[in-house]
Design a protein around this motif. Structure first.
Motif, PDB file in Angstrom:
ATOM      1  N   THR A   1       5.930   5.877  -1.360  1.00 17.05           N
ATOM      2  CA  THR A   1       4.906   4.668  -1.272  1.00 17.05           C
ATOM      3  C   THR A   1       3.662   5.313  -1.422  1.00 17.05           C
ATOM      4  O   THR A   1       3.121   6.478  -1.171  1.00 17.05           O
ATOM      5  CB  THR A   1       5.166   4.123   0.095  1.00 17.05           C
ATOM      6  OG1 THR A   1       4.217   2.626  -0.029  1.00 17.05           O
ATOM      7  CG2 THR A   1       4.103   4.912   1.109  1.00 17.05           C
TER       8      THR A   1
ATOM      9  N   ARG B   1      -0.578  -5.524   1.170  1.00 13.92           N
ATOM     10  CA  ARG B   1      -0.776  -5.446  -0.327  1.00 13.92           C
ATOM     11  C   ARG B   1      -1.650  -6.616  -0.628  1.00 13.92           C
ATOM     12  O   ARG B   1      -2.610  -6.542  -1.264  1.00 13.92           O
ATOM     13  CB  ARG B   1       0.494  -5.636  -1.122  1.00 13.92           C
ATOM     14  CG  ARG B   1       0.259  -5.911  -2.591  1.00 13.92           C
ATOM     15  CD  ARG B   1       1.773  -5.945  -3.231  1.00 13.92           C
ATOM     16  NE  ARG B   1       2.285  -7.191  -2.884  1.00 13.92           N
ATOM     17  CZ  ARG B   1       3.629  -7.440  -2.905  1.00 13.92           C
ATOM     18  NH1 ARG B   1       4.397  -6.601  -2.994  1.00 13.92           N
ATOM     19  NH2 ARG B   1       4.199  -8.500  -2.253  1.00 13.92           N
TER      20      ARG B   1
ATOM     21  N   TRP C   1       3.694  -1.166  -4.421  1.00 10.69           N
ATOM     22  CA  TRP C   1       3.322   0.083  -4.071  1.00 10.69           C
ATOM     23  C   TRP C   1       4.480   1.049  -3.645  1.00 10.69           C
ATOM     24  O   TRP C   1       4.263   2.087  -3.764  1.00 10.69           O
ATOM     25  CB  TRP C   1       2.473  -0.153  -2.909  1.00 10.69           C
ATOM     26  CG  TRP C   1       1.107  -0.794  -2.758  1.00 10.69           C
ATOM     27  CD1 TRP C   1       0.614  -1.353  -3.793  1.00 10.69           C
ATOM     28  CD2 TRP C   1       0.383  -1.214  -1.727  1.00 10.69           C
ATOM     29  NE1 TRP C   1      -0.625  -2.065  -3.317  1.00 10.69           N
ATOM     30  CE2 TRP C   1      -0.791  -1.803  -2.181  1.00 10.69           C
ATOM     31  CE3 TRP C   1       0.151  -0.590  -0.027  1.00 10.69           C
ATOM     32  CZ2 TRP C   1      -1.905  -2.008  -1.386  1.00 10.69           C
ATOM     33  CZ3 TRP C   1      -0.600  -0.869   0.461  1.00 10.69           C
ATOM     34  CH2 TRP C   1      -1.806  -1.827  -0.140  1.00 10.69           C
TER      35      TRP C   1
ATOM     36  N   GLU D   1       4.139  -2.084   2.930  1.00 13.39           N
ATOM     37  CA  GLU D   1       3.629  -2.902   1.624  1.00 13.39           C
ATOM     38  C   GLU D   1       3.328  -4.274   1.714  1.00 13.39           C
ATOM     39  O   GLU D   1       2.292  -4.845   1.452  1.00 13.39           O
ATOM     40  CB  GLU D   1       4.372  -2.557   0.441  1.00 13.39           C
ATOM     41  CG  GLU D   1       4.195  -3.133  -0.944  1.00 13.39           C
ATOM     42  CD  GLU D   1       5.021  -3.213  -1.973  1.00 13.39           C
ATOM     43  OE1 GLU D   1       5.374  -4.135  -2.192  1.00 13.39           O
ATOM     44  OE2 GLU D   1       5.433  -2.002  -2.357  1.00 13.39           O
TER      45      GLU D   1
END
Length: 410
Positions: free
Chosen positions: A300, A349, A294, A345
């Motif tokens: 981001t 994620r 990401w 992230e």
């Protein structure tokens, strides 16, 4: 927490729910934020929105839960019904002791515009946030010193920030340039959604609205979701079905005629509801496969830019709010934005990917027909309304990443 300096200027792209939540979280972490929205005015389209306890937890962390609760409804139960027979398949008690002991925060349903307004008001009133409309970001170039944004409107000069949060939605321009994974995936399903004043509802519809429940009528390749909004003054309805006429190069599919045809065999309660479903706009339903990355240096992705998902777990906005809270926590504990983005992230994620893929799976379960639907009903039927074991992992928010992750500077 680091002391904010001009070098800590962040840019957020996108003024929807995810973008506003991200701006608010970053500002509460001490960062100076400029948010760019391409529309001339801030606004949100759509109708109702379910906020599971992970979302109300996020809103509480952002300081806007009281404002959202002012107009939201806290339904007493969530029920799956069989769309053909009209019988109850399974229900969950959303107000009992078992729910409160497990989740603490309420399950709410609200109008998208009400949630958006609460976040916009909080951003407008924050000294560290600047909101700019009419700015279409066309490019983002980063180097060791920051990220420079350029805009499609000639009157806007380039803008340089220390780092950028791209919350520009399903069709994210920045995702396209960074990831290069093409267009979102169309599920071949389409939704018709909207609200009606409860005062206009009569007969069985009036009785249904008075129950203050989230009703999910599951049927073969179609479903209907219903619940009250705005203190019970409005009633939200979403009719969803798979089109037999989908083609990627045409917009002539998922029509009203198909809607009527697909719901023709539904129970009387659903047939009574169908004429009251808004027809002014159809919403094709998209998602994407989960990403492995990401964050790209000082840029981001967040919300639908990072993990667009089908709506069958009612988690799209909820996951964007979780993103914002975790990102804010990372920014509060890591002076370098690129490091904070990596921590964010890593924390988010895997969970977001699991919800993306499980949303697809739950849609398949919801839309079973024939023996598949019979087996689904037998499997789910008779479950204790206080048994949240199957859904608890979705409704429990991402824990904040450890402050020492990747060498916190705070």
């Amino acid at each position: 927490m680091p002391v904010p300096t001009p070098a800590h200027q962040l840019a957020v792209i996108g003024g929807g729910i995810g973008g506003l939540a991200a701006a608010l979280a970053a500002a509460r972490a001490g960062r100076t934020v400029t948010l760019f929205e391409r529309a001339a005015e801030f606004g949100e389209i759509g109708a109702g929105l379910q906020l599971a306890p992970n979302a109300s937890h996020a809103l509480d962390t952002l300081g806007v839960l009281p404002a959202v609760r002012h107009s939201a409804v806290a339904p007493h139960r969530l029920a799956m019904m069989d769309a053909l027979t009209g019988s109850e398949v399974v229900t969950l008690d959303l107000r009992g002791d078992a729910y409160r002991d497990r989740f603490t925060h309420p399950y709410l349903v609200t109008h998208r515009t009400d949630l958006h307004s609460a976040l916009l008001d909080a951003c407008t009133g924050h000294d560290l946030i600047t909101l700019r409309t009419g700015h279409t970001v066309t490019d983002a170039r980063q180097d060791t010193d920051g990220v420079t944004l350029t805009f499609g409107e000639d009157e806007h000069a380039p803008f340089t920030a220390d780092a950028v949060i791209a919350a520009d939605g399903l069709h994210s321009r920045l995702r396209r340039s960074l990831v290069g994974d093409g267009d979102p995936i169309c599920s071949r399903y389409v939704a018709y959604r909207g609200t009606i004043p409860t005062a206009r509802m009569t007969g069985s519809m009036s009785e249904l609205a008075a129950t203050s429940a989230v009703m999910v009528w599951a049927g073969p390749r179609m479903h209907l979701v219903q619940y009250p909004l705005r203190r019970g003054e409005l009633y939200n309805q979403v009719a969803v079905f798979e089109s037999d006429h989908y083609t990627p190069d045409s917009d002539d599919w998922g029509t009203e005629a198909e809607l009527e045809e697909r719901f023709a065999g539904a129970c009387s309660t659903m047939r009574d509801a169908l004429p009251l479903v808004a027809r002014d706009r159809r919403w094709p339903l998209f998602d994407r496969a989960p990403l492995t990355t990401w964050t790209y240096g000082r840029i981001t992705l967040l919300g639908d830019s990072a993990h667009p998902m089908l709506q069958y777990l009612a988690q799209g906005a909820c996951q964007a709010l979780e993103d914002a809270v975790v990102l804010g926590h990372a920014l509060a504990h890591h002076d370098d934005a690129a490091t904070a983005f990596t921590v964010y992230e890593q924390a988010r994620r895997g969970r977001a990917a699991a919800i993306q893929t499980n949303a697809r799976s739950f849609g398949e379960i919801c839309h079973l027909e024939g023996m598949g639907a019979t087996l689904r009903n037998l499997h789910l039927g008779g479950r204790d309304p206080h048994d949240f074991d199957d859904i608890a992992w979705v409704w429990t928010p991402t824990p904040a990443p450890a402050a020492e992750a990747l060498g916190a500077s705070a």
